[in-house]
Design a protein around this motif. Structure first.
Motif, PDB file in Angstrom:
ATOM      1  N   ARG A  38      49.823 -36.997  11.846  1.00 51.58           N
ATOM      2  CA  ARG A  38      51.153 -37.172  12.441  1.00 51.58           C
ATOM      3  C   ARG A  38      52.202 -37.472  11.372  1.00 51.58           C
ATOM      4  O   ARG A  38      53.347 -37.013  11.462  1.00 51.58           O
ATOM      5  N   ALA A  39      51.824 -38.238  10.355  1.00 51.59           N
ATOM      6  CA  ALA A  39      52.763 -38.537   9.268  1.00 51.59           C
ATOM      7  C   ALA A  39      53.119 -37.263   8.494  1.00 51.59           C
ATOM      8  O   ALA A  39      54.271 -37.049   8.111  1.00 51.59           O
ATOM      9  N   ARG A  40      52.138 -36.392   8.278  1.00 49.68           N
ATOM     10  CA  ARG A  40      52.414 -35.124   7.601  1.00 49.68           C
ATOM     11  C   ARG A  40      53.309 -34.226   8.444  1.00 49.68           C
ATOM     12  O   ARG A  40      54.165 -33.501   7.906  1.00 49.68           O
ATOM     13  N   LEU A  41      53.149 -34.285   9.757  1.00 49.69           N
ATOM     14  CA  LEU A  41      54.017 -33.505  10.636  1.00 49.69           C
ATOM     15  C   LEU A  41      55.458 -33.981  10.515  1.00 49.69           C
ATOM     16  O   LEU A  41      56.388 -33.174  10.459  1.00 49.69           O
ATOM     17  N   GLU A  42      55.655 -35.289  10.471  1.00 52.58           N
ATOM     18  CA  GLU A  42      57.008 -35.827  10.335  1.00 52.58           C
ATOM     19  C   GLU A  42      57.623 -35.398   9.009  1.00 52.58           C
ATOM     20  O   GLU A  42      58.820 -35.077   8.936  1.00 52.58           O
ATOM     21  N   ALA A  47      61.556 -31.623   6.153  1.00 51.60           N
ATOM     22  CA  ALA A  47      61.813 -30.512   5.231  1.00 51.60           C
ATOM     23  C   ALA A  47      62.770 -29.506   5.851  1.00 51.60           C
ATOM     24  O   ALA A  47      63.591 -28.894   5.152  1.00 51.60           O
ATOM     25  N   SER A  48      62.687 -29.312   7.158  1.00 45.26           N
ATOM     26  CA  SER A  48      63.624 -28.411   7.837  1.00 45.26           C
ATOM     27  C   SER A  48      65.042 -28.952   7.755  1.00 45.26           C
ATOM     28  O   SER A  48      65.995 -28.206   7.505  1.00 45.26           O
ATOM     29  N   ASN A  49      65.191 -30.249   7.952  1.00 46.30           N
ATOM     30  CA  ASN A  49      66.521 -30.859   7.825  1.00 46.30           C
ATOM     31  C   ASN A  49      67.046 -30.727   6.402  1.00 46.30           C
ATOM     32  O   ASN A  49      68.249 -30.537   6.174  1.00 46.30           O
ATOM     33  N   ARG A  50      66.155 -30.842   5.425  1.00 46.60           N
ATOM     34  CA  ARG A  50      66.562 -30.723   4.024  1.00 46.60           C
ATOM     35  C   ARG A  50      67.085 -29.315   3.729  1.00 46.60           C
ATOM     36  O   ARG A  50      68.039 -29.145   2.965  1.00 46.60           O
ATOM     37  N   TRP A 107      69.419 -18.646   3.455  1.00 41.43           N
ATOM     38  CA  TRP A 107      69.139 -18.169   4.810  1.00 41.43           C
ATOM     39  C   TRP A 107      67.638 -18.108   5.097  1.00 41.43           C
ATOM     40  O   TRP A 107      67.182 -18.699   6.089  1.00 41.43           O
ATOM     41  N   PRO A 108      66.843 -17.435   4.284  1.00 46.93           N
ATOM     42  CA  PRO A 108      65.396 -17.470   4.569  1.00 46.93           C
ATOM     43  C   PRO A 108      64.780 -18.847   4.359  1.00 46.93           C
ATOM     44  O   PRO A 108      63.782 -19.176   4.995  1.00 46.93           O
ATOM     45  N   ALA A 109      65.371 -19.664   3.483  1.00 45.33           N
ATOM     46  CA  ALA A 109      64.826 -21.008   3.255  1.00 45.33           C
ATOM     47  C   ALA A 109      64.912 -21.852   4.520  1.00 45.33           C
ATOM     48  O   ALA A 109      63.986 -22.611   4.849  1.00 45.33           O
ATOM     49  N   GLY A 114      61.675 -24.022   9.211  1.00 45.68           N
ATOM     50  CA  GLY A 114      61.304 -24.124  10.622  1.00 45.68           C
ATOM     51  C   GLY A 114      59.891 -23.631  10.876  1.00 45.68           C
ATOM     52  O   GLY A 114      59.142 -24.226  11.659  1.00 45.68           O
ATOM     53  N   ILE A 115      59.499 -22.535  10.203  1.00 46.11           N
ATOM     54  CA  ILE A 115      58.137 -22.019  10.358  1.00 46.11           C
ATOM     55  C   ILE A 115      57.133 -23.022   9.806  1.00 46.11           C
ATOM     56  O   ILE A 115      56.070 -23.256  10.400  1.00 46.11           O
ATOM     57  N   ALA A 116      57.464 -23.637   8.659  1.00 41.76           N
ATOM     58  CA  ALA A 116      56.566 -24.637   8.073  1.00 41.76           C
ATOM     59  C   ALA A 116      56.373 -25.819   9.012  1.00 41.76           C
ATOM     60  O   ALA A 116      55.272 -26.377   9.111  1.00 41.76           O
ATOM     61  N   ALA A 117      57.442 -26.190   9.717  1.00 44.45           N
ATOM     62  CA  ALA A 117      57.304 -27.273  10.693  1.00 44.45           C
ATOM     63  C   ALA A 117      56.386 -26.847  11.845  1.00 44.45           C
ATOM     64  O   ALA A 117      55.582 -27.657  12.341  1.00 44.45           O
ATOM     65  N   ASP A 118      56.486 -25.582  12.263  1.00 45.85           N
ATOM     66  CA  ASP A 118      55.588 -25.074  13.308  1.00 45.85           C
ATOM     67  C   ASP A 118      54.132 -25.116  12.846  1.00 45.85           C
ATOM     68  O   ASP A 118      53.232 -25.489  13.609  1.00 45.85           O
ATOM     69  N   VAL A 119      53.901 -24.696  11.603  1.00 45.06           N
ATOM     70  CA  VAL A 119      52.537 -24.718  11.057  1.00 45.06           C
ATOM     71  C   VAL A 119      51.998 -26.143  11.019  1.00 45.06           C
ATOM     72  O   VAL A 119      50.848 -26.397  11.388  1.00 45.06           O
TER      73      VAL A 119
END
Length: 421
Positions: A38-42, A47-50, A107-109, A114-119
């Motif tokens: 769960r900590a890794r998910l957070e 990272a998406s916000n960054r 743009w792709p970053a 977002g994809i990394a957060a999904d993973v």
């Protein structure tokens, strides 16, 4: 279902009973591995916000104080006012705003973040299921060992009663000393088997307690064999490919690899930015004004960077190929696990049915042998063999029930149905 022996000892009511649902809930709340996931998910969500922050405006302010050795003053011809361009004590402040207007590499970053957060979310869900699967396996194993203790206690009771009866017969001169020694030997073996069963249960219970982070001070209740949906292998495989989080994570990893390669392509495009600066100082400068501002529109286009982008492009293309192979591997593994787990489950069910049949026959044989022995028809060796066969049948049935339960759990896990939220 295996009916418990009528003469087995029950667990003391002073010992709290931990159910399977309670064990799974304790794992959800206390598992350290799940807390790590769960900590890794957070972290992934941050990272998406960054990534978005790189496209938002930045505002900075600053100030300074300088003590100069000399003061510089400019006097204009014709008696104009003097302008201090460098005072002894110089104070200055500045505010600056920067905003990216056209930044193709971002743009792709943003999309990739977002994809990394999904993973990360899918990996966390997969970790949750694996942890609960391990807890369920440990629970069924420990509960089966507890049932084995009851079978061993029953055998000890039977052998103790048989030893007492044989002792009376020996004292009356109706049986030989060999029969008495055999009864004592059987009782000693039953005591040893009971100690071995209790130690095995204590070890299994300790392993379960470690998984759910609580003291090993509980008793267990043997749950029924988990129910498996009566679907065909094709339907279960389809469910596994659709609902297993590790398969979904592999697919999103491929999307992420493609997105990162796209990001390298976008790095070839130019970027455009805007900045605005406001300055104020007690040194007027040559303009005669203590404050000033400037607006800048800048463009940058890297035509050649020494081949770094080409290297990155080849590297990301290799990662796309790796992610594609991993996706196919995850899907193939799902097909194999569902098919193999189905075979194991069907085999375990057949073995359990035979074990229950053997247990029923062993109970009836033991009952008839006891009656024959009391009537003086059967020998003590026949009684001992019947009791030993009954115990082996009890332990065998408990073992086959455990194997059937574990096979059902593995099939549910392979099909993506275990602990699905």
């Amino acid at each position: 279902m295996i009916a418990l022996l009528a003469l087995t000892l029950t667990v003391s009511t002073a010992t709290p009973v931990l159910t399977l649902d309670e064990a799974l809930q304790a794992a959800r709340e206390n598992s350290l591995d799940l807390q790590v996931a769960r900590a890794r998910l957070e972290q992934a969500r941050l990272a998406s916000n960054r990534a978005w922050a790189a496209y938002l405006p930045t505002v900075s302010v600053g100030g300074s104080y300088t003590r100069n050795s000399n003061e510089a003053v400019v006097a204009f011809p014709g008696g104009g006012p003097e302008i201090v361009i460098q005072p002894y004590d110089q104070l200055a402040a500045q505010a600056e705003v920067r905003q990216a207007i056209l930044a193709p590499s971002l743009w792709p970053a943003i999309r990739n973040a977002g994809i990394a957060a999904d993973v990360a979310e899918l990996n966390t869900e997969n970790a949750r299921r694996e942890i609960l699967f391990a807890v369920a396996q440990a629970y069924f194993g420990a509960a089966s060992y507890q049932e084995a203790i009851r079978a061993a206690e029953f055998l000890l009771q039977v052998n103790q009663a048989r030893e007492q009866d044989t002792q009376k017969r020996f004292d009356a001169g109706t049986v030989t000393r060999v029969a008495l020694l055999r009864a004592q030997l059987d009782r000693a073996r039953a005591e040893q088997d009971l100690v071995r069963s209790r130690n095995a249960f204590a070890s299994a219970r300790l392993a379960l307690a470690t998984l759910i982070q609580r003291k090993a001070d509980f008793a267990l209740e043997l749950p029924p064999v988990p129910q498996v949906p009566a679907n065909s292998d094709e339907e279960l495989i389809k469910q596994g490919l659709e609902q297993r989080p590790d398969v979904a994570a592999a697919r999103r990893n491929l999307d992420l690899a493609v997105g990162r390669r796209t990001g390298v392509w976008f790095s070839y495009a130019p970027s455009v930015g805007f900045s605005g600066v406001y300055r104020v100082s007690n040194a007027a400068g040559f303009t005669g004004q203590n404050d000033s501002w400037a607006l800048t529109l800048s463009a940058q286009w890297t035509l050649w960077d020494g081949g770094i982008r080409e290297i990155n492009l080849r590297e990301e293309s290799a990662r796309v190929a790796e992610a594609s192979a991993q996706q196919k591997q995850a899907e193939a593994r799902t097909v194999e696990e569902v098919s193999r787990s189905r075979l194991d489950y069907e085999n375990a069910k057949a073995n359990l049915a035979k074990a229950e049949e053997a247990l029923s026959l062993a109970r009836e044989t033991q009952r008839l042998t006891e009656i024959s022995f009391k009537a003086g028809v059967a020998t003590y060796l026949e009684v001992a063999d019947a009791n030993s066969a009954l115990t082996n049948a009890e332990v065998g049935a408990i073992s086959e029930r455990l194997q059937t339960s574990l096979a059902a759990l593995r099939l549910l896990r392979a099909a993506g149905l275990f602990m699905k939220e």
